[in-house]
Scaffold this active site. Structure first.
Site, PDB file in Angstrom:
ATOM      1  N   LYS A   1      -9.016 -20.483 -19.216  1.00  0.00           N
ATOM      2  CA  LYS A   1      -9.381 -21.793 -19.784  1.00  0.00           C
ATOM      3  C   LYS A   1      -9.510 -22.760 -18.607  1.00  0.00           C
ATOM      4  O   LYS A   1      -8.562 -23.474 -18.254  1.00  0.00           O
ATOM      5  CB  LYS A   1      -8.292 -22.227 -20.780  1.00  0.00           C
ATOM      6  CG  LYS A   1      -8.724 -23.375 -21.689  1.00  0.00           C
ATOM      7  CD  LYS A   1      -7.719 -23.559 -22.817  1.00  0.00           C
ATOM      8  CE  LYS A   1      -7.944 -24.841 -23.577  1.00  0.00           C
ATOM      9  NZ  LYS A   1      -9.220 -24.939 -24.282  1.00  0.00           N
TER      10      LYS A   1
HETATM   11  C1  LIG Z   1     -13.842 -21.761 -25.893  1.00  0.00           C
HETATM   12  C2  LIG Z   1     -12.648 -21.760 -26.782  1.00  0.00           C
HETATM   13  N1  LIG Z   1     -12.433 -20.720 -27.608  1.00  0.00           N
HETATM   14  C3  LIG Z   1     -11.378 -20.675 -28.438  1.00  0.00           C
HETATM   15  C4  LIG Z   1     -10.452 -21.694 -28.481  1.00  0.00           C
HETATM   16  C5  LIG Z   1      -9.263 -21.611 -29.382  1.00  0.00           C
HETATM   17  O1  LIG Z   1      -8.108 -21.336 -28.631  1.00  0.00           O
HETATM   18  P1  LIG Z   1      -6.675 -21.832 -29.117  1.00  0.00           P
HETATM   19  O2  LIG Z   1      -6.487 -21.307 -30.488  1.00  0.00           O
HETATM   20  O3  LIG Z   1      -5.723 -21.243 -28.141  1.00  0.00           O
HETATM   21  O4  LIG Z   1      -6.690 -23.306 -29.073  1.00  0.00           O
HETATM   22  C6  LIG Z   1     -10.619 -22.796 -27.630  1.00  0.00           C
HETATM   23  C7  LIG Z   1      -9.647 -23.890 -27.614  1.00  0.00           C
HETATM   24  O5  LIG Z   1      -8.756 -23.890 -26.813  1.00  0.00           O
HETATM   25  C8  LIG Z   1     -11.731 -22.824 -26.766  1.00  0.00           C
HETATM   26  O6  LIG Z   1     -11.932 -23.873 -25.965  1.00  0.00           O
END
Ligand SMILES: Cc1ncc(COP(=O)(O)O)c(C=O)c1O
Length: 320
Positions: free
Chosen positions: A161
């Site tokens: 991320k």
């Molecule tokens: C590209 C992307 N995919 C999926 C998610 C969902 O991840 P999470 O459930 O850990 O927030 C996020 C958000 O963080 C994201 O930015």
């Protein structure tokens, strides 16, 4: 959505006034996208504010940093403590969004400078409501398949991320909004389904829950993992697999998951109605289990709720 300022941001080890948490315009991250970050929610529960899956979020922050060879100058425990501290010091007892970020700061210029720029770490928190709109929880949202595909494997690491990765998400989401959709879905490089610009995606088909596997350029979402565990606990079959685009149009139900989006039904894709055109029964059952974690209807048997001591004394940096 404007960010409602709070009194303090945790910045490099200390709480500083919101307006003092600034960086130099020549910070490495601003030019080359070299930041890693998290989005974490704190919920108001009957036992007080609780941060949801804090340890897993912090672990992912450090994992993202590892991929980009960013050495975070704090421990995971210290970042966890900082997340609790921004909740208590800012008196955010009604629920909040927490944003930890670590980035290459101001030092030498250049993509890979000889001397590593200082790694700066900040954690901010503020009150935050529904990401995809209040009605979306029951009514669902209209989405489109983006003309932009997700990053291909071994180009940018989708499991990290990192700030730079979100250029892909920006292209997908900006296009969707320009065309009047709530969100856009990116296809993987092989043309199969990947994920939303900032959400993971689930398909319900014939009573089975399907979601693209981690090999389809998706972020390993913490809400995705939560929903898979809650679903399996309810006896639902869950498969991580390859999903063809047309299955989105033919699904019985579709929904997004994410810290921001929580569990949001999708009622149409490319203006083709999905299922009954509103939240379906499986989505509702999973939403209920998910939101039940925060109002006490679902037992937190995993230890996912990290309660914040609101009386904890904040460590505020001396002025000047
Ligand atoms: C590209 C992307 N995919 C999926 C998610 C969902 O991840 P999470 O459930 O850990 O927030 C996020 C958000 O963080 C994201 O930015």
């Amino acid at each position: 959505m404007p960010i409602p300022a709070t009194p303090f941001i945790w910045f490099n080890g200390k709480l500083v006034p919101w307006e003092s948490a600034t960086v130099h315009v020549l910070a490495h991250a601003l030019h080359y996208g070299s930041s890693v970050f998290e989005g974490v929610r704190c919920y108001a529960t009957p036992k007080g504010p609780a941060i949801f899956r804090l340890r897993e979020h912090t672990r992912r922050l450090f994992d993202s940093a590892k991929v980009y060879r960013i050495t975070v100058p704090f421990s995971q425990d210290q970042v966890n403590a900082a997340c609790r501290e921004v909740i208590s010091a800012n008196n955010l007892s009604n629920g909040a969004y927490i944003r930890p970020v670590a980035f290459r700061g101001y030092g030498e210029i250049g993509v890979a400078p000889k001397i590593e720029p200082p790694i700066e770490v900040a954690v901010a928190a503020w009150e935050w409501g529904k990401y995809l709109g209040k009605e979306s929880e029951a009514e669902g949202v209209d989405v489109c398949i983006s003309s932009w595909q997700r990053v291909a494997p071994n180009t940018l690491p989708a499991m990290a991320k990192a700030g730079g990765n979100y250029l892909s998400s920006q292209l997908i989401s900006l296009e969707a909004k320009r065309l009047g959709f709530a969100e856009g879905i990116g296809l993987a490089v092989d043309g199969t389904v990947s994920e939303g610009a900032g959400e993971n995606l689930f398909v319900v088909k014939d009573g089975v829950l399907l979601t693209p596997s981690l090999a389809h350029s998706v972020l390993g979402g913490i809400t995705r993992d939560t929903v898979m565990r809650l679903a399996r606990k309810q006896g639902l079959e869950v498969r991580e697999c390859s999903i063809p685009r047309e299955l989105l149009y033919l699904a019985d139900e579709l929904f997004f998951t994410g810290t921001a989006a929580e569990v949001t039904p999708i009622r149409s894709v490319d203006r083709i109605q999905v299922g009954a055109g509103r939240r379906g029964p499986v989505t509702e059952q999973l939403q209920s289990a998910f939101f039940g974690l925060f109002d006490g209807r679902t037992t937190d048997e995993w230890g996912w709720l990290d309660y914040v001591d609101m009386q904890a004394k904040p460590r505020i940096a001396a002025a000047g």
